[in-house]
Design a protein around this motif. Structure first.
Motif, mmCIF file in Angstrom:
data_model
loop_
_atom_site.group_PDB
_atom_site.id
_atom_site.type_symbol
_atom_site.label_atom_id
_atom_site.label_comp_id
_atom_site.label_asym_id
_atom_site.label_seq_id
_atom_site.Cartn_x
_atom_site.Cartn_y
_atom_site.Cartn_z
ATOM 1 N N SER A 127 0.837 -1.207 0.000
ATOM 2 C CA SER A 127 0.000 0.000 0.000
ATOM 3 C C SER A 127 0.869 1.253 0.000
ATOM 4 N N TYR A 128 1.998 1.213 0.720
ATOM 5 C CA TYR A 128 2.914 2.359 0.696
ATOM 6 C C TYR A 128 3.527 2.526 -0.688
ATOM 7 N N ARG A 130 2.159 1.757 -3.553
ATOM 8 C CA ARG A 130 1.134 2.360 -4.420
ATOM 9 C C ARG A 130 0.923 3.832 -4.076
ATOM 10 N N TYR A 131 1.024 4.159 -2.788
ATOM 11 C CA TYR A 131 0.880 5.557 -2.358
ATOM 12 C C TYR A 131 1.976 6.424 -2.967
ATOM 13 N N CYS A 135 0.879 9.204 -5.556
ATOM 14 C CA CYS A 135 0.883 10.540 -4.941
ATOM 15 C C CYS A 135 2.197 11.285 -5.143
ATOM 16 N N TYR A 223 -4.804 5.023 5.843
ATOM 17 C CA TYR A 223 -4.236 6.358 5.603
ATOM 18 C C TYR A 223 -3.709 6.486 4.173
ATOM 19 N N THR A 224 -2.971 5.490 3.706
ATOM 20 C CA THR A 224 -2.406 5.574 2.352
ATOM 21 C C THR A 224 -3.507 5.629 1.298
ATOM 22 N N TYR A 225 -4.554 4.864 1.478
ATOM 23 C CA TYR A 225 -5.622 4.872 0.475
ATOM 24 C C TYR A 225 -6.487 6.125 0.558
ATOM 25 N N ARG A 227 -5.139 9.034 1.098
ATOM 26 C CA ARG A 227 -4.305 9.959 0.325
ATOM 27 C C ARG A 227 -4.411 9.661 -1.172
ATOM 28 N N ILE A 228 -4.457 8.369 -1.523
ATOM 29 C CA ILE A 228 -4.589 8.000 -2.933
ATOM 30 C C ILE A 228 -5.925 8.484 -3.491
ATOM 31 N N ALA A 243 -4.638 4.556 -11.066
ATOM 32 C CA ALA A 243 -4.864 4.146 -9.673
ATOM 33 C C ALA A 243 -5.762 2.918 -9.606
ATOM 34 N N CYS A 247 -4.278 -0.527 -8.170
ATOM 35 C CA CYS A 247 -4.713 -0.723 -6.783
ATOM 36 C C CYS A 247 -5.797 -1.774 -6.623
#
Length: 318
Positions: A127-128, A130-131, A135, A223-225, A227-228, A243, A247
């Motif tokens: 997830s990080y 992908r973030y 982002c 949190y990461t998603y 932000r995404i 995305a 994702c």
């Protein structure tokens, strides 16, 4: 009889446990051979799907990127977790006696818990990845280098195995007053419930580990998603499509993992005697049996590059 007297009598009657008895198995007659064939077929399918994914990623330099390295590590941990369960289940189904030596039981507890722990860590790392890719695309190759990716994977594996080693060490040192586990495989919480010695240290350790290893990664993923999603809503259509394409497999894998883990936690912590035995067994096995097959199929079908390379490999064109 007063509770204190009952406790003292339990302590007096406690003996050194040499084996555990799994009582969730039932007499299925000749159907046990069908069940064992189904499980063996599922295990072979898991090995084939994950090994194929690992080979495709390893032999193609174009896939030597952080996302695919994490995916390769995910397949390896799923092979490890499946091996800790499926051969055991097949042997137990075909056996008339469901007694398991304590050493084998604690080894299986270590394998299954370390599998779950490392998997949730890898999903958090993905997830990080992908973030950063969505982002902060301009900083992606400086933040997510191959060295940092492999180092992070090694740290996550080491920590997961270390945390489970401590847990099993604490559990195996407990004084037990019984050896009955109402499951089809060995699990830590049912063993702890058999203890007639003080479990305060283990309970405190369990709470700390649960917060660090479960709630913290899940909070980080949320949190990461968030932000995404913020970038997707404020970005272009091309950004949103990128995305979604990158994702979707990760979100599906994560939701399937959470669903299976929730089944296992609920049925381990609460009285499920009102639920049919077959359904209880299915829910307890879903977490470990479906995820290792779901992930390679989901990534293989949704990521075009992997799908095309798998076709080329199977057709002998690589």
């Amino acid at each position: 009889m007063a509770p204190s007297q009952t406790k003292r009598r339990t302590m007096v009657n406690s003996t050194h446990v040499t084996h555990f008895t799994l009582t969730a198995y039932f007499d299925s007659g000749l159907l046990k051979y069908l069940y064992s064939v189904i499980l063996a077929t599922l295990y072979v399918s898991i090995i084939a799907a994950n090994v194929l994914l690992i080979v495709v990623i390893c032999v193609n330099r174009s896939l030597h990127e952080p996302m695919y390295i994490f995916l390769c590590s995910l397949s390896v941990i799923q092979l490890y977790g499946s091996t800790g369960l499926f051969p055991f289940l097949v042997v137990q189904i075909l056996s008339e006696n469901h007694d398991v030596p304590t050493s084998v039981c604690f080894l299986q507890i270590f394998c299954l818990h370390s599998y779950g722990l490392v998997e949730v860590f890898i999903l958090s790392a993905m997830s990080y990845d992908r973030y950063v890719a969505i982002c902060h695309p301009l900083q992606y190759h400086t933040r997510m280098t191959r060295y940092r990716t492999t180092t992070l994977i090694a740290v996550l594996w080491f920590y997961g195995f270390f945390a489970c080693s401590v847990m099993v060490s604490l559990s195996s040192s407990l004084q037990l007053c019984g050896n009955i586990i109402n499951k089809v495989y060995c699990d830590n919480y049912p063993v702890v419930k058999l203890a007639c010695s003080d479990t305060t240290a283990l309970n405190i350790y369990g709470l700390i580990i649960s917060f660090i290893n479960v709630f913290s990664p899940l909070a980080f993923i949320v949190y990461t998603y968030m932000r995404i999603l913020k970038v997707c809503f404020s970005g272009s259509k091309q950004t949103r499509l990128k995305a979604v394409s990158t994702c979707t497999p990760h979100i599906a894998s994560l939701l399937n993992f959470i669903l299976g883990a929730s089944f296992e936690i609920v049925q381990s912590r609460f009285n499920m005697n009102h639920v049919p035995n077959v359904l209880r067994i299915f829910l307890s096995l879903y977490f470990i049996t479906c995820q290792p097959l779901f992930n390679p199929l989901m990534y293989g079908l949704n990521i075009l590059q992997i799908r095309m390379l798998c076709k080329r490999l199977l057709c002998g064109k690589m």
